[in-house]
Design an enzyme around this catalytic site. Structure first.
Site, PDB file in Angstrom:
ATOM      1  N   GLU A   1      -2.761  18.182 -11.673  1.00 45.19           N
ATOM      2  CA  GLU A   1      -3.438  18.732 -12.448  1.00 45.19           C
ATOM      3  C   GLU A   1      -4.502  18.692 -13.174  1.00 45.19           C
ATOM      4  OE1 GLU A   1      -0.912  16.490 -15.877  1.00 45.19           O
ATOM      5  OE2 GLU A   1      -2.510  16.935 -17.759  1.00 45.19           O
TER       6      GLU A   1
ATOM      7  N   LYS B   1       4.299  11.381 -11.136  1.00 47.78           N
ATOM      8  CA  LYS B   1       3.246  10.849 -11.867  1.00 47.78           C
ATOM      9  C   LYS B   1       4.035   9.617 -12.430  1.00 47.78           C
ATOM     10  CE  LYS B   1       0.785  14.060 -15.028  1.00 47.78           C
ATOM     11  NZ  LYS B   1       1.168  15.188 -16.340  1.00 47.78           N
TER      12      LYS B   1
ATOM     13  N   HIS C   1       2.047  12.571 -28.313  1.00 49.17           N
ATOM     14  CA  HIS C   1       1.362  11.194 -28.525  1.00 49.17           C
ATOM     15  C   HIS C   1       0.705  10.661 -29.572  1.00 49.17           C
ATOM     16  CE1 HIS C   1       0.871  12.419 -23.638  1.00 49.17           C
ATOM     17  NE2 HIS C   1       1.886  11.577 -24.277  1.00 49.17           N
TER      18      HIS C   1
ATOM     19  N   LYS D   1       9.276  23.302 -13.349  1.00 46.17           N
ATOM     20  CA  LYS D   1       8.532  22.379 -12.854  1.00 46.17           C
ATOM     21  C   LYS D   1       7.811  22.208 -11.778  1.00 46.17           C
ATOM     22  CE  LYS D   1       7.084  17.176 -13.455  1.00 46.17           C
ATOM     23  NZ  LYS D   1       7.052  16.224 -13.867  1.00 46.17           N
TER      24      LYS D   1
ATOM     25  N   ARG E   1      -1.045  22.237 -14.487  1.00 46.86           N
ATOM     26  CA  ARG E   1       0.157  20.584 -14.694  1.00 46.86           C
ATOM     27  C   ARG E   1      -0.001  21.255 -15.950  1.00 46.86           C
ATOM     28  NH1 ARG E   1       2.559  16.766 -10.666  1.00 46.86           N
ATOM     29  NH2 ARG E   1       3.634  15.339 -12.230  1.00 46.86           N
TER      30      ARG E   1
ATOM     31  N   GLU F   1      12.459  18.201 -23.937  1.00 45.22           N
ATOM     32  CA  GLU F   1      11.632  19.004 -22.925  1.00 45.22           C
ATOM     33  C   GLU F   1      12.565  20.048 -22.376  1.00 45.22           C
ATOM     34  OE1 GLU F   1       9.112  17.136 -21.388  1.00 45.22           O
ATOM     35  OE2 GLU F   1       9.023  15.460 -22.353  1.00 45.22           O
TER      36      GLU F   1
ATOM     37  N   ARG G   1       1.043  -1.387  -0.252  1.00 49.43           N
ATOM     38  CA  ARG G   1      -0.178  -0.149   0.132  1.00 49.43           C
ATOM     39  C   ARG G   1       0.568   1.030   0.110  1.00 49.43           C
ATOM     40  NH1 ARG G   1      -3.665  -2.526   3.850  1.00 49.43           N
ATOM     41  NH2 ARG G   1      -5.004  -4.104   2.167  1.00 49.43           N
TER      42      ARG G   1
ATOM     43  N   HIS H   1       2.406  17.770 -26.154  1.00 49.58           N
ATOM     44  CA  HIS H   1       2.339  16.402 -25.748  1.00 49.58           C
ATOM     45  C   HIS H   1       1.348  15.793 -26.779  1.00 49.58           C
ATOM     46  CE1 HIS H   1       5.649  16.820 -23.332  1.00 49.58           C
ATOM     47  NE2 HIS H   1       5.629  16.001 -22.746  1.00 49.58           N
TER      48      HIS H   1
ATOM     49  N   HIS I   1      10.738   9.802 -26.982  1.00 46.38           N
ATOM     50  CA  HIS I   1       9.212  10.688 -26.883  1.00 46.38           C
ATOM     51  C   HIS I   1       9.623  12.551 -26.667  1.00 46.38           C
ATOM     52  CE1 HIS I   1       6.363  12.132 -24.252  1.00 46.38           C
ATOM     53  NE2 HIS I   1       7.394  12.679 -23.226  1.00 46.38           N
TER      54      HIS I   1
ATOM     55  N   ASN J   1       2.356  19.743 -20.512  1.00 48.46           N
ATOM     56  CA  ASN J   1       1.953  19.097 -21.576  1.00 48.46           C
ATOM     57  C   ASN J   1       2.085  19.807 -23.412  1.00 48.46           C
ATOM     58  OD1 ASN J   1       1.756  16.155 -20.410  1.00 48.46           O
ATOM     59  ND2 ASN J   1      -0.658  16.872 -19.808  1.00 48.46           N
TER      60      ASN J   1
HETATM   61  N1  GLY Z   1       5.360  15.177 -17.541  1.00 47.53           N
HETATM   62  C1  GLY Z   1       4.342  16.001 -17.143  1.00 47.53           C
HETATM   63  C2  GLY Z   1       4.317  16.102 -15.711  1.00 47.53           C
HETATM   64  O1  GLY Z   1       4.557  15.666 -15.114  1.00 47.53           O
HETATM   65  O2  GLY Z   1       3.179  16.928 -15.578  1.00 47.53           O
END
Ligand code: GLY
Length: 373
Positions: free
Chosen positions: A238, A144, A253, A228, A242, A186, A122, A249, A267, A246
């Protein structure tokens, strides 16, 4: 030269340490977080071959024992089979509730190991030691974690913040030029989304960064991580801001899906091309000047990066099919695609209000340019 960025999430705060030589002193850095002198390390076979012994000796200097599992390198590892292998291995190693899992690798390992830590008993703590530029500036920070599903990338996962991030700038020296530049995609993204002065600095310093200038690398990573951290502090899960991270992105994607998540497109390469397309789209919608997409493309080209659709080897699907692939994006809400657009360099914003026809025209023209190239 060392820099520390603090991620101030209440109750889950942590430091991101950036600088050369961290691997040698990893034991002393990690020791304060351990209840017993033992860690379980998840890594990949490439990183293990290059750096696992350095990690082992860095830990041993502080009397910390390590067990490790090296998974196959590559995006296909980020799925149920290797995930359950990793979780079961952690259980076999008798990792306890108060132990720490170490993610030692690029974005794939960081995401998978973080997710494994989030579900093991957990939830156990984990420490990120990101070895790629992409992981150092993006995926290792912000919590994430997850794996891919047949239905799309990163669709299975959890928010689970690391306890510490150690970004050793020296490790970046062993990356291939292609991997370094993919991660640089990035870095550029941060300038484009929220800091025009940083983008201008990258225009000047980018080539030095690529050549290996250590001070410039530390500065670029620290600046990106600080940006960030600021965004994650405002919007950890998000709900709003946040999504700015992206930028590029939604296009990326679709391109990754179109190229089968293969070596044809890394990527970070997709992010760079996606940023150029997002600026083109913004300019067509009259949001930013026509010079902005040209300036973005000029910098990517100067760095020798993939910039346009034609830089992707092999055939791509047509514009309608690419638009269809965008519909698979996680950011679809009520069937509406969310886009990150920009009013200028460093001025991105999130919107769902983008006419499909304009997106199609951007894609059609980008594909047409390829046919002519
Ligand atoms: N890679 C995008 C984020 O961490 O929100």
């Amino acid at each position: 030269m060392e820099r520390i960025v603090h991620v101030p999430l209440e109750g889950r705060e942590y430091d991101v340490v950036i600088g050369p030589g961290l691997l040698q002193e990893v034991g002393a850095r990690i020791a304060p977080f351990l209840n017993r002198p033992r860690v379980a390390v998840l890594t990949d076979e490439n990183v293990a071959a290059l750096h696992l012994e350095s990690l082992r000796s860095g830990l041993a200097k502080a009397g910390i024992e390590m067990v490790s599992l090296a998974l196959p390198a590559g995006e296909s590892t980020k799925a149920w089979p290797q995930f359950s292998r990793a979780v079961e291995w952690l259980l076999e190693q008798k990792v306890e509730r108060n132990d720490v899992v170490v993610a030692f690798g690029g974005g794939v390992i960081g995401d998978l190991a973080g997710f494994a830590a989030s579900v093991l008993r957990r939830g156990v703590r984990f420490i990120q030691i990101p070895t790629s530029l992409l992981a150092q500036v993006d995926s290792s920070v912000g919590g994430k974690t997850g794996i891919n599903a047949p239905q799309g990338k990163n669709l299975i996962g959890a928010f689970h913040q690391p306890t510490l991030v150690l970004a050793d700038s020296e490790i970046l020296g062993t990356l291939t030029a292609r991997d370094f530049l993919a991660g640089y995609g990035e870095v550029v993204k941060y300038g484009l989304l929220g800091d025009a002065a940083f983008f201008a600095w990258l225009e000047e310093m980018g080539p030095k960064l690529a050549e290996g200038d250590m001070a410039a690398r530390v500065e670029a990573v620290a600046h990106s991580v600080q940006m960030k951290a600021d965004i994650v502090e405002r919007d950890e899960t998000e709900q709003g801001d946040r999504a700015l991270l992206n930028l590029g992105h939604t296009f990326c994607h679709a391109l990754e899906a179109a190229t089968g998540y293969s070596d044809r497109l890394l990527h970070g390469e997709g992010v760079a091309i996606g940023c150029a397309l997002a600026f083109e789209l913004s300019s067509r919608l009259g949001l930013c000047s026509q010079e902005d997409p040209s300036r973005v493309r000029a910098h990517l080209k100067e760095m020798g990066m993939k910039t346009d659709l034609c830089d992707i080897e092999g055939a791509l699907p047509n514009a309608d099919a690419l638009l269809g692939l965008m519909g698979q994006d996680k950011k679809v809400v009520d069937g509406q695609l969310k886009f990150i657009l920009a009013r200028g360099i460093g001025e991105a914003f999130v919107t769902a209000d983008v006419p499909k026809e304009v997106v199609l025209s951007v894609l059609k023209d980008a594909l047409k340019d390829c046919a002519q190239a």
